[in-house]
Structure formats: C-alpha cells, structure tokens
Scaffold this motif. Structure first.
Motif, short mmCIF file in Angstrom:
data_model
loop_
_atom_site.label_atom_id
_atom_site.label_comp_id
_atom_site.label_asym_id
_atom_site.label_seq_id
_atom_site.Cartn_x
_atom_site.Cartn_y
_atom_site.Cartn_z
N ALA A 143 23.81 14.78 -0.44
CA ALA A 143 24.48 13.61 -1.01
C ALA A 143 24.34 13.56 -2.52
O ALA A 143 24.80 12.61 -3.16
CB ALA A 143 23.93 12.34 -0.38
N GLY A 144 23.70 14.56 -3.14
CA GLY A 144 23.52 14.59 -4.58
C GLY A 144 22.38 13.72 -5.06
O GLY A 144 22.27 13.44 -6.25
N GLU A 145 21.52 13.29 -4.15
CA GLU A 145 20.40 12.43 -4.49
C GLU A 145 19.13 13.26 -4.68
O GLU A 145 19.02 14.37 -4.18
CB GLU A 145 20.15 11.41 -3.38
N GLN A 146 18.18 12.69 -5.39
CA GLN A 146 16.89 13.32 -5.53
C GLN A 146 16.06 13.00 -4.30
O GLN A 146 15.98 11.84 -3.88
CB GLN A 146 16.17 12.82 -6.78
N PRO A 147 15.42 13.99 -3.68
CA PRO A 147 14.58 13.71 -2.52
C PRO A 147 13.43 12.77 -2.86
O PRO A 147 12.88 12.82 -3.96
CB PRO A 147 14.04 15.09 -2.12
N THR A 148 13.07 11.93 -1.93
CA THR A 148 11.98 11.00 -2.12
C THR A 148 10.87 11.30 -1.12
O THR A 148 11.11 11.81 -0.04
CB THR A 148 12.44 9.54 -1.95
N HIS A 149 9.65 10.98 -1.53
CA HIS A 149 8.48 11.23 -0.69
C HIS A 149 7.53 10.05 -0.79
O HIS A 149 7.32 9.51 -1.88
CB HIS A 149 7.73 12.50 -1.14
N ALA A 150 6.95 9.67 0.33
CA ALA A 150 5.93 8.62 0.30
C ALA A 150 4.67 9.18 -0.35
O ALA A 150 4.38 10.37 -0.22
CB ALA A 150 5.63 8.16 1.71
N ARG A 151 3.94 8.32 -1.06
CA ARG A 151 2.70 8.75 -1.71
C ARG A 151 1.62 7.73 -1.44
O ARG A 151 1.87 6.53 -1.48
CB ARG A 151 2.89 8.86 -3.22
N LEU A 152 0.43 8.20 -1.21
CA LEU A 152 -0.71 7.32 -1.06
C LEU A 152 -1.42 7.08 -2.38
O LEU A 152 -2.11 6.09 -2.55
CB LEU A 152 -1.72 7.90 -0.06
N GLY A 153 -1.30 8.00 -3.31
CA GLY A 153 -1.98 7.87 -4.59
C GLY A 153 -3.44 8.24 -4.52
O GLY A 153 -4.28 7.68 -5.21
N ILE A 154 -3.75 9.20 -3.66
CA ILE A 154 -5.14 9.67 -3.54
C ILE A 154 -5.16 11.19 -3.54
O ILE A 154 -4.17 11.84 -3.23
CB ILE A 154 -5.83 9.14 -2.25
N ARG A 155 -6.29 11.74 -3.90
CA ARG A 155 -6.54 13.18 -3.77
C ARG A 155 -7.67 13.32 -2.77
O ARG A 155 -8.69 12.63 -2.87
CB ARG A 155 -6.91 13.79 -5.11
N VAL A 174 -8.64 8.08 -6.53
CA VAL A 174 -7.58 7.11 -6.30
C VAL A 174 -6.85 6.92 -7.62
O VAL A 174 -7.46 6.63 -8.64
CB VAL A 174 -8.13 5.76 -5.80
N THR A 175 -5.52 7.14 -7.60
CA THR A 175 -4.72 7.01 -8.80
C THR A 175 -4.13 5.61 -8.85
O THR A 175 -3.40 5.20 -7.96
CB THR A 175 -3.58 8.05 -8.79
N ARG A 180 2.93 2.78 -5.55
CA ARG A 180 4.08 1.89 -5.70
C ARG A 180 5.36 2.71 -5.62
O ARG A 180 5.55 3.64 -6.37
CB ARG A 180 4.05 1.17 -7.04
N GLY A 181 6.22 2.33 -4.72
CA GLY A 181 7.51 3.02 -4.59
C GLY A 181 7.33 4.40 -4.01
O GLY A 181 6.29 4.76 -3.48
#
Length: 189
Positions: A143-155, A174-175, A180-181
């Motif tokens: 669809a010409g969109e940028q792929p999105t991925h869920a993130r937890l913000g942790i290593r 923890v970042t 967010r988002g």
C-alpha cells in the motif's frame, strides 16, 4: 521496489515487463500442526531450484531475525521450526505445505557452533517467519506505507547468559517514552 522492512528482513518488489507468471498461493501458518510435512524452496549455495522436505518440528519458537534498524532495534518472531534443510541461499525462499501454499518465509538456521546463522550448513533446525505474522507488514509495503512494529522500549538478555535451562528474560534497560506509539521502519524509494 515497493518497500523494505529491515526489522523483518523483508522486501516487496513489483515485477515489470513479464507475463504468464502464476502467483503462489498464500496459506495460513496458523493452520500448521507439529509433524505436518513441508517443503523449503530456494537456491542453497547457488544451486538453483532446490527443494528440501521435512516436517514442522515446532511452532511459535522465539527466534531473533538477526537484523536491526538504525537505532539497534531487532525483531524476534514466533518461528515455524522445521527439519527441512535451509542453507545459505534458501533464506527468503518459501516454506510451503503439501498443497503448495506458502506458509512461511525461510529465514535462518541453527548451526552446531553459532546459534542462529546462515554461515554454515543445516543441522536440521531451520526457522521460517510465519505468513500470518508477516502478511500485515507485506500489506503495508504494498500500500506504499511504512511498516509498523509494536515496541516495549526495553532491552533484554538471557537471565543467566544462556548457560542453563533458566526460562525467561532479564530486563537490562528501559528506554523512557519508547513504548509510545508504534515504531516505523524506513521505506525504500
């Protein structure tokens, strides 16, 4: 090229100037069962049009794709584990069920010496990205969109450095505000 997703090492390309092609049938990886027969297709070590057969030996096996984006984020996916030989050159090829439907994208192997890698030959532990997991990303790229991925913000890391059978993950960092988002991957132009 319609798009790329470095976190899943996936790209969508559009073939131009060709005709008479029959598209592959996309299957549902959620219908797979352990013990079911599958076939891996690719060009291992440059040997074109090679097929290997085996069974689904596990489902939902956590496997790190091994690639990262420019911020060091990497993706772990619930892999289809198979004993169908996947060797260098098969990566990116289809894993198909016996109806000929594509149920996964061959991604990586486990070698006797180096964890998940494609540097050595198969020892009977191959991993494929399930089609049910990758199709939303493919649809975004088409669809010409940028792929999105869920993130937890942790290593995270293994709780004991991977030296025993301890199950779980140790949160190393923890970042702030990272969860967010959804993280957007870059799109090729």
């Amino acid at each position: 090229m319609l798009g790329t997703d470095p976190l899943t090492d996936t790209a969508v390309i559009k073939a131009e100037g060709v005709s008479g092609l029959t598209p592959a049938t996309i299957g549902k990886s959620g219908n797979l069962q352990v013990g079911q027969q599958v076939v891996a297709i690719g060009s291992p070590f440059g040997l074109d049009a090679t097929v290997t057969s085996g069974i689904v030996s596990a489902l939902g096996r956590p496997v790190n794709v091994g690639s990262a984006d420019d911020q060091g984020n990497s993706t772990t996916y619930p892999a289809i584990q198979t004993d169908a030989a996947i060797n260098p050159g098969n990566s990116g090829g289809p894993l198909v069920d016996l109806t000929g439907s594509v149920v996964g994208i061959n991604s990586s192997i486990r070698t006797a010496s180096s964890g998940t890698s494609s540097a050595s030959g198969s020892i009977g532990l191959g991993f494929s990205i399930p089609m049910d997991e990758i199709l939303p990303i493919i649809d975004q790229m088409k669809a010409g969109e940028q792929p999105t991925h869920a993130r937890l913000g942790i290593r995270v890391s293994d709780p004991d450095g991977g030296s025993s059978d301890t199950v779980g993950a140790l949160v190393r960092e923890v970042t702030e505000d990272a969860a967010r988002g959804r993280r957007r991957a870059s799109r090729a132009t």
